[in-house]
Design a protein around this motif. Structure first.
Motif, PDB file in Angstrom:
ATOM      1  N   VAL A  37      -5.593 -36.358-102.999  1.00 10.39           N
ATOM      2  CA  VAL A  37      -6.630 -35.416-102.612  1.00 10.39           C
ATOM      3  C   VAL A  37      -7.992 -36.054-102.884  1.00 10.39           C
ATOM      4  O   VAL A  37      -8.173 -36.752-103.877  1.00 10.39           O
ATOM      5  CB  VAL A  37      -6.517 -34.096-103.405  1.00 10.39           C
ATOM      6  CG1 VAL A  37      -7.611 -33.112-103.003  1.00 10.39           C
ATOM      7  CG2 VAL A  37      -5.139 -33.476-103.210  1.00 10.39           C
ATOM      8  N   GLY A  38      -8.946 -35.815-101.977  1.00  9.49           N
ATOM      9  CA  GLY A  38     -10.316 -36.261-102.175  1.00  9.49           C
ATOM     10  C   GLY A  38     -11.191 -35.076-102.525  1.00  9.49           C
ATOM     11  O   GLY A  38     -10.846 -34.248-103.366  1.00  9.49           O
ATOM     12  N   HIS A  39     -12.333 -34.981-101.831  1.00  7.17           N
ATOM     13  CA  HIS A  39     -13.241 -33.857-102.064  1.00  7.17           C
ATOM     14  C   HIS A  39     -13.028 -32.818-100.977  1.00  7.17           C
ATOM     15  O   HIS A  39     -13.229 -33.084 -99.802  1.00  7.17           O
ATOM     16  CB  HIS A  39     -14.690 -34.326-102.024  1.00  7.17           C
ATOM     17  CG  HIS A  39     -15.672 -33.225-102.286  1.00  7.17           C
ATOM     18  ND1 HIS A  39     -15.881 -32.709-103.541  1.00  7.17           N
ATOM     19  CD2 HIS A  39     -16.477 -32.526-101.451  1.00  7.17           C
ATOM     20  CE1 HIS A  39     -16.790 -31.763-103.471  1.00  7.17           C
ATOM     21  NE2 HIS A  39     -17.159 -31.615-102.222  1.00  7.17           N
ATOM     22  N   ALA A  40     -12.551 -31.648-101.345  1.00 10.73           N
ATOM     23  CA  ALA A  40     -12.277 -31.149-102.693  1.00 10.73           C
ATOM     24  C   ALA A  40     -10.949 -30.411-102.657  1.00 10.73           C
ATOM     25  O   ALA A  40     -10.548 -29.900-101.611  1.00 10.73           O
ATOM     26  CB  ALA A  40     -13.388 -30.193-103.133  1.00 10.73           C
ATOM     27  N   PRO A  41     -10.239 -30.320-103.791  1.00 15.24           N
ATOM     28  CA  PRO A  41      -9.024 -29.506-103.826  1.00 15.24           C
ATOM     29  C   PRO A  41      -9.310 -28.078-103.331  1.00 15.24           C
ATOM     30  O   PRO A  41     -10.350 -27.501-103.659  1.00 15.24           O
ATOM     31  CB  PRO A  41      -8.649 -29.518-105.316  1.00 15.24           C
ATOM     32  CG  PRO A  41      -9.247 -30.797-105.829  1.00 15.24           C
ATOM     33  CD  PRO A  41     -10.533 -30.965-105.078  1.00 15.24           C
ATOM     34  N   THR A  42      -8.363 -27.540-102.559  1.00 17.78           N
ATOM     35  CA  THR A  42      -8.577 -26.220-101.942  1.00 17.78           C
ATOM     36  C   THR A  42      -7.918 -25.079-102.702  1.00 17.78           C
ATOM     37  O   THR A  42      -8.082 -23.910-102.319  1.00 17.78           O
ATOM     38  CB  THR A  42      -8.036 -26.210-100.505  1.00 17.78           C
ATOM     39  OG1 THR A  42      -6.630 -26.536-100.529  1.00 17.78           O
ATOM     40  CG2 THR A  42      -8.774 -27.209 -99.623  1.00 17.78           C
ATOM     41  N   PHE A  43      -7.146 -25.376-103.741  1.00 19.81           N
ATOM     42  CA  PHE A  43      -6.431 -24.352-104.503  1.00 19.81           C
ATOM     43  C   PHE A  43      -5.489 -23.547-103.612  1.00 19.81           C
ATOM     44  O   PHE A  43      -5.357 -22.329-103.757  1.00 19.81           O
ATOM     45  CB  PHE A  43      -7.396 -23.429-105.249  1.00 19.81           C
ATOM     46  CG  PHE A  43      -8.263 -24.132-106.263  1.00 19.81           C
ATOM     47  CD1 PHE A  43      -7.740 -25.117-107.074  1.00 19.81           C
ATOM     48  CD2 PHE A  43      -9.594 -23.802-106.402  1.00 19.81           C
ATOM     49  CE1 PHE A  43      -8.528 -25.772-108.008  1.00 19.81           C
ATOM     50  CE2 PHE A  43     -10.402 -24.443-107.341  1.00 19.81           C
ATOM     51  CZ  PHE A  43      -9.860 -25.435-108.146  1.00 19.81           C
ATOM     52  N   VAL A  44      -4.846 -24.267-102.700  1.00 23.29           N
ATOM     53  CA  VAL A  44      -3.793 -23.678-101.877  1.00 23.29           C
ATOM     54  C   VAL A  44      -2.420 -24.154-102.357  1.00 23.29           C
ATOM     55  O   VAL A  44      -1.474 -23.370-102.410  1.00 23.29           O
ATOM     56  CB  VAL A  44      -4.004 -24.037-100.389  1.00 23.29           C
ATOM     57  CG1 VAL A  44      -2.783 -23.672 -99.551  1.00 23.29           C
ATOM     58  CG2 VAL A  44      -5.242 -23.321 -99.840  1.00 23.29           C
ATOM     59  N   LYS A  45      -2.330 -25.418-102.711  1.00 21.86           N
ATOM     60  CA  LYS A  45      -1.060 -25.990-103.148  1.00 21.86           C
ATOM     61  C   LYS A  45      -0.662 -25.432-104.515  1.00 21.86           C
ATOM     62  O   LYS A  45      -1.508 -25.169-105.379  1.00 21.86           O
ATOM     63  CB  LYS A  45      -1.162 -27.511-103.218  1.00 21.86           C
ATOM     64  CG  LYS A  45      -1.378 -28.170-101.863  1.00 21.86           C
ATOM     65  CD  LYS A  45      -0.190 -27.939-100.938  1.00 21.86           C
ATOM     66  CE  LYS A  45      -0.335 -28.689 -99.638  1.00 21.86           C
ATOM     67  NZ  LYS A  45       0.816 -28.441 -98.725  1.00 21.86           N
ATOM     68  N   PRO A  46       0.654 -25.252-104.747  1.00 23.34           N
ATOM     69  CA  PRO A  46       1.107 -24.629-105.999  1.00 23.34           C
ATOM     70  C   PRO A  46       0.628 -25.335-107.261  1.00 23.34           C
ATOM     71  O   PRO A  46       0.293 -24.667-108.250  1.00 23.34           O
ATOM     72  CB  PRO A  46       2.634 -24.672-105.872  1.00 23.34           C
ATOM     73  CG  PRO A  46       2.882 -24.633-104.404  1.00 23.34           C
ATOM     74  CD  PRO A  46       1.765 -25.432-103.792  1.00 23.34           C
ATOM     75  N   ASP A  47       0.578 -26.681-107.265  1.00 30.39           N
ATOM     76  CA  ASP A  47       0.162 -27.364-108.489  1.00 30.39           C
ATOM     77  C   ASP A  47      -1.309 -27.122-108.789  1.00 30.39           C
ATOM     78  O   ASP A  47      -1.713 -27.009-109.960  1.00 30.39           O
ATOM     79  CB  ASP A  47       0.457 -28.866-108.400  1.00 30.39           C
ATOM     80  CG  ASP A  47      -0.284 -29.564-107.266  1.00 30.39           C
ATOM     81  OD1 ASP A  47      -0.519 -28.931-106.213  1.00 30.39           O
ATOM     82  OD2 ASP A  47      -0.612 -30.762-107.418  1.00 30.39           O
ATOM     83  N   GLN A  48      -2.126 -26.999-107.743  1.00 25.07           N
ATOM     84  CA  GLN A  48      -3.545 -26.726-107.946  1.00 25.07           C
ATOM     85  C   GLN A  48      -3.760 -25.295-108.436  1.00 25.07           C
ATOM     86  O   GLN A  48      -4.568 -25.043-109.344  1.00 25.07           O
ATOM     87  CB  GLN A  48      -4.320 -26.976-106.651  1.00 25.07           C
ATOM     88  CG  GLN A  48      -4.269 -28.416-106.181  1.00 25.07           C
ATOM     89  CD  GLN A  48      -4.948 -28.629-104.840  1.00 25.07           C
ATOM     90  OE1 GLN A  48      -5.795 -27.830-104.417  1.00 25.07           O
ATOM     91  NE2 GLN A  48      -4.590 -29.696-104.152  1.00 25.07           N
ATOM     92  N   VAL A  49      -3.050 -24.357-107.834  1.00 22.84           N
ATOM     93  CA  VAL A  49      -3.144 -22.953-108.276  1.00 22.84           C
ATOM     94  C   VAL A  49      -2.681 -22.824-109.721  1.00 22.84           C
ATOM     95  O   VAL A  49      -3.336 -22.148-110.539  1.00 22.84           O
ATOM     96  CB  VAL A  49      -2.289 -22.061-107.350  1.00 22.84           C
ATOM     97  CG1 VAL A  49      -2.180 -20.648-107.920  1.00 22.84           C
ATOM     98  CG2 VAL A  49      -2.887 -22.029-105.944  1.00 22.84           C
ATOM     99  N   ALA A  50      -1.591 -23.499-110.059  1.00 21.91           N
ATOM    100  CA  ALA A  50      -1.041 -23.398-111.413  1.00 21.91           C
ATOM    101  C   ALA A  50      -2.010 -23.968-112.443  1.00 21.91           C
ATOM    102  O   ALA A  50      -2.118 -23.448-113.568  1.00 21.91           O
ATOM    103  CB  ALA A  50       0.294 -24.122-111.489  1.00 21.91           C
ATOM    104  N   ALA A  51      -2.740 -25.034-112.089  1.00 19.71           N
ATOM    105  CA  ALA A  51      -3.700 -25.612-113.021  1.00 19.71           C
ATOM    106  C   ALA A  51      -4.765 -24.597-113.406  1.00 19.71           C
ATOM    107  O   ALA A  51      -5.167 -24.499-114.581  1.00 19.71           O
ATOM    108  CB  ALA A  51      -4.334 -26.861-112.413  1.00 19.71           C
ATOM    109  N   VAL A  52      -5.241 -23.832-112.429  1.00 17.09           N
ATOM    110  CA  VAL A  52      -6.284 -22.846-112.691  1.00 17.09           C
ATOM    111  C   VAL A  52      -5.738 -21.625-113.425  1.00 17.09           C
ATOM    112  O   VAL A  52      -6.308 -21.183-114.431  1.00 17.09           O
ATOM    113  CB  VAL A  52      -6.985 -22.427-111.393  1.00 17.09           C
ATOM    114  CG1 VAL A  52      -8.007 -21.331-111.656  1.00 17.09           C
ATOM    115  CG2 VAL A  52      -7.665 -23.629-110.746  1.00 17.09           C
ATOM    116  N   THR A  53      -4.640 -21.077-112.936  1.00 15.03           N
ATOM    117  CA  THR A  53      -4.114 -19.864-113.553  1.00 15.03           C
ATOM    118  C   THR A  53      -3.646 -20.125-114.986  1.00 15.03           C
ATOM    119  O   THR A  53      -3.829 -19.289-115.877  1.00 15.03           O
ATOM    120  CB  THR A  53      -2.973 -19.253-112.724  1.00 15.03           C
ATOM    121  OG1 THR A  53      -1.960 -20.243-112.510  1.00 15.03           O
ATOM    122  CG2 THR A  53      -3.484 -18.770-111.373  1.00 15.03           C
ATOM    123  N   SER A  54      -3.066 -21.297-115.219  1.00 17.15           N
ATOM    124  CA  SER A  54      -2.644 -21.638-116.588  1.00 17.15           C
ATOM    125  C   SER A  54      -3.847 -21.714-117.519  1.00 17.15           C
ATOM    126  O   SER A  54      -3.824 -21.242-118.657  1.00 17.15           O
ATOM    127  CB  SER A  54      -1.886 -22.951-116.601  1.00 17.15           C
ATOM    128  OG  SER A  54      -0.673 -22.846-115.889  1.00 17.15           O
TER     129      SER A  54
END
Length: 315
Positions: free
Chosen positions: A294-311
């Motif tokens: 991923v470059g600029h910028a993560p979209t917080f759609v993929k499960p690993d990206q969502v999990a990073a934020v929610t965790s």
């Protein structure tokens, strides 16, 4: 809840004021607020997937509010395009927070900001003189920092302000993908969902009154959702102004008291790895999570990206 509700906030400016549209998920009466603010040419519906995940993780006891920053989406366009800068955007967020506080006192306040939204977050979190209804408890800064790579700004400048003319939503989505591949892999359905709120009927460029400049109105069915004039102050940035802005942003970052998560696309051309490492070593000493491919910028759609934020927000 599969769709957010839309509400508006009256905001001040030197030309008589403007309205900011905001998308709300979850429980409007909750005392727990998560404010999610998008990037330069984007809009609040970018956070649909993340917002629903936050609501689910909170068991419904949270307000997730995702504004369309002025000049974008459902918000008004400014009469004076010089207003399209972070200080006015931060002032608008204060107006939003005041309205939310009046509706229901805020007991817990978290903030998620992507790119431009992250810079707005630095202002809110790093300026102790601002009258926030509650201090920011946890801050997520997505792929931006006080030092911004000049080459990335040049790349953005190549397309900023070109709202296009598109016969269909799919045509618009395909055109946006050509300049957004740095967002990382997305399925066709994921990208179409992210693109849906990025276009509006071309008639809206003349139908919304004088606040929406429409000098190049077109018969095409769709154009991008934002005011092309957001490019005006961006393109006027000088090296001297950029250096002064960088120093001010580092000063704000160093003053942040909130627990901070820094997310970065591992191939980002806007937030360098060196700057990200510096952000882990000074100020709030952010926790860094990088996403491969991923470059600029993560979209917080993929499960690993969502999990990073929610965790980060709930663990």
């Amino acid at each position: 809840m599969t769709e957010p509700t839309l509400f508006f906030v009256d905001c001040a400016d030197a030309q008589g004021g403007h309205r900011m549209g905001c998308w709300q998920w979850g429980n409007a009466h909750s005392a727990n607020l998560v404010l999610c603010v998008h990037g330069l040419t984007r809009q609040g519906r970018d956070f649909d997937v993340l917002a629903q995940a936050i609501v689910a993780r909170a068991g419904g006891d949270v307000r997730v509010v995702c504004p369309d920053v002025v000049g974008r989406g459902e918000s008004d366009w400014l009469v004076d395009p010089q207003g399209y800068q972070v200080p006015l955007y931060a002032a608008d967020m204060l107006a939003l927070l005041a309205q939310l506080q009046a509706d229901r006192a805020i007991a817990q306040f978290d903030y998620v900001g992507t790119s431009m939204g992250g810079l707005i977050g630095l202002v809110l979190a790093g300026n102790a003189t601002l009258a926030l209804p509650a201090p920011i408890r946890r801050l997520v800064i997505n792929d931006v920092g006080p030092t911004i790579d000049a080459a990335a700004l040049q790349r953005i400048g190549l397309y900023l302000g070109n709202v296009g003319r598109f016969a269909t939503l799919q045509e618009a989505a395909d055109a946006m993908w050509t300049i957004s591949q740095s967002f990382g892999p997305h399925t066709p359905d994921e990208w179409l969902a992210l693109s849906r709120a990025m276009v509006v009927p071309a008639s809206r460029r003349t139908a919304d009154g004088a606040a929406k400049r429409a000098g190049d109105a077109t018969d095409a069915p769709f154009v991008l959702h934002y005011d092309p004039a957001i490019a005006v102050p961006f393109q006027a940035i000088t090296p001297e102004a950029a250096a002064q802005g960088e120093a001010a942003l580092w000063s704000l970052y160093d003053a942040i008291q909130a627990e901070t998560l820094l997310t970065r696309g591992a191939q980002s051309d806007l937030l360098s790895h060196d700057t990200a490492l510096a952000m882990t070593q000074r100020g709030p000493k952010a926790r860094l999570v990088e996403f491969a491919g991923v470059g600029h910028a993560p979209t917080f759609v993929k499960p690993d990206q969502v999990a990073a934020v929610t965790s980060f927000l709930f663990d």
